[in-house]
Scaffold this motif. Structure first.
Motif, PDB file in Angstrom:
ATOM      1  N   GLU A  13       0.819  -1.207   0.000  1.00 56.12           N
ATOM      2  CA  GLU A  13       0.000   0.000   0.000  1.00 56.12           C
ATOM      3  C   GLU A  13       0.858   1.264   0.000  1.00 56.12           C
ATOM      4  O   GLU A  13       0.588   2.213  -0.743  1.00 56.12           O
ATOM      5  CB  GLU A  13      -0.948   0.014   1.198  1.00 56.12           C
ATOM      6  N   SER A  14       1.927   1.270   0.797  1.00 58.15           N
ATOM      7  CA  SER A  14       2.775   2.463   0.830  1.00 58.15           C
ATOM      8  C   SER A  14       3.510   2.646  -0.500  1.00 58.15           C
ATOM      9  O   SER A  14       3.641   3.771  -0.992  1.00 58.15           O
ATOM     10  CB  SER A  14       3.754   2.411   2.002  1.00 58.15           C
ATOM     11  N   SER A  15       3.953   1.552  -1.120  1.00 59.86           N
ATOM     12  CA  SER A  15       4.600   1.650  -2.431  1.00 59.86           C
ATOM     13  C   SER A  15       3.612   2.126  -3.489  1.00 59.86           C
ATOM     14  O   SER A  15       3.957   2.940  -4.354  1.00 59.86           O
ATOM     15  CB  SER A  15       5.172   0.297  -2.852  1.00 59.86           C
ATOM     16  N   SER A  26      -4.220   7.875  -9.935  1.00 61.17           N
ATOM     17  CA  SER A  26      -4.862   7.379  -8.718  1.00 61.17           C
ATOM     18  C   SER A  26      -4.390   5.957  -8.429  1.00 61.17           C
ATOM     19  O   SER A  26      -3.926   5.242  -9.327  1.00 61.17           O
ATOM     20  CB  SER A  26      -6.388   7.385  -8.884  1.00 61.17           C
ATOM     21  N   LYS A  27      -4.524   5.546  -7.173  1.00 58.52           N
ATOM     22  CA  LYS A  27      -4.215   4.157  -6.815  1.00 58.52           C
ATOM     23  C   LYS A  27      -5.135   3.216  -7.588  1.00 58.52           C
ATOM     24  O   LYS A  27      -4.698   2.161  -8.048  1.00 58.52           O
ATOM     25  CB  LYS A  27      -4.357   3.935  -5.313  1.00 58.52           C
ATOM     26  N   ASN A  28      -6.372   3.623  -7.770  1.00 58.26           N
ATOM     27  CA  ASN A  28      -7.331   2.820  -8.524  1.00 58.26           C
ATOM     28  C   ASN A  28      -6.840   2.587  -9.948  1.00 58.26           C
ATOM     29  O   ASN A  28      -6.910   1.473 -10.470  1.00 58.26           O
ATOM     30  CB  ASN A  28      -8.695   3.522  -8.537  1.00 58.26           C
ATOM     31  N   TRP A  29      -6.320   3.644 -10.592  1.00 62.89           N
ATOM     32  CA  TRP A  29      -5.823   3.517 -11.963  1.00 62.89           C
ATOM     33  C   TRP A  29      -4.665   2.532 -12.012  1.00 62.89           C
ATOM     34  O   TRP A  29      -4.599   1.675 -12.901  1.00 62.89           O
ATOM     35  CB  TRP A  29      -5.377   4.877 -12.497  1.00 62.89           C
ATOM     36  N   LEU A  30      -3.732   2.659 -11.064  1.00 57.80           N
ATOM     37  CA  LEU A  30      -2.572   1.764 -11.034  1.00 57.80           C
ATOM     38  C   LEU A  30      -2.989   0.314 -10.811  1.00 57.80           C
ATOM     39  O   LEU A  30      -2.464  -0.602 -11.462  1.00 57.80           O
ATOM     40  CB  LEU A  30      -1.596   2.189  -9.931  1.00 57.80           C
TER      41      LEU A  30
END
Length: 90
Positions: A13-15, A26-30
């Motif tokens: 999560e931190s990475s 966004s994290k969602n996109w990644l």
């Protein structure tokens, strides 16, 4: 579009958070991109496995090109007396 909840290990999560910031995504996109690439890789692997099984079956049925025929053909490339591609030996 479906919604799925996942649990990430803290280091993942931190990475992910750091990468999202660097890429301005966004994290969602990644996560979607990573899953899309994984699924495509798995589909390709399954297709290659299916082709491999088909090739094994062809060889078992005696449908194969003799290795020396292929080598002779390759050695003839670009020469005036270039050989035609070898056919399946039966």
């Amino acid at each position: 579009m479906g919604v799925i909840s996942i649990r990430l290990q803290p280091e993942v999560e931190s990475s992910l958070e750091a990468m999202a910031g660097k890429l301005h995504r966004s994290k969602n996109w990644l996560i979607n991109e990573a899953i899309r690439e994984y699924v495509a890789r798995q589909e390709l692997e399954q297709a290659r496995w299916k082709e491999t099984l088909g090739a094994i079956e062809s060889v078992a049925q005696g449908k194969a090109v003799a290795g020396e025929s292929v080598h002779a053909w390759l050695r003839s490339w670009g020469k005036p007396d270039e050989l035609p591609p070898p056919g399946v030996a039966q």
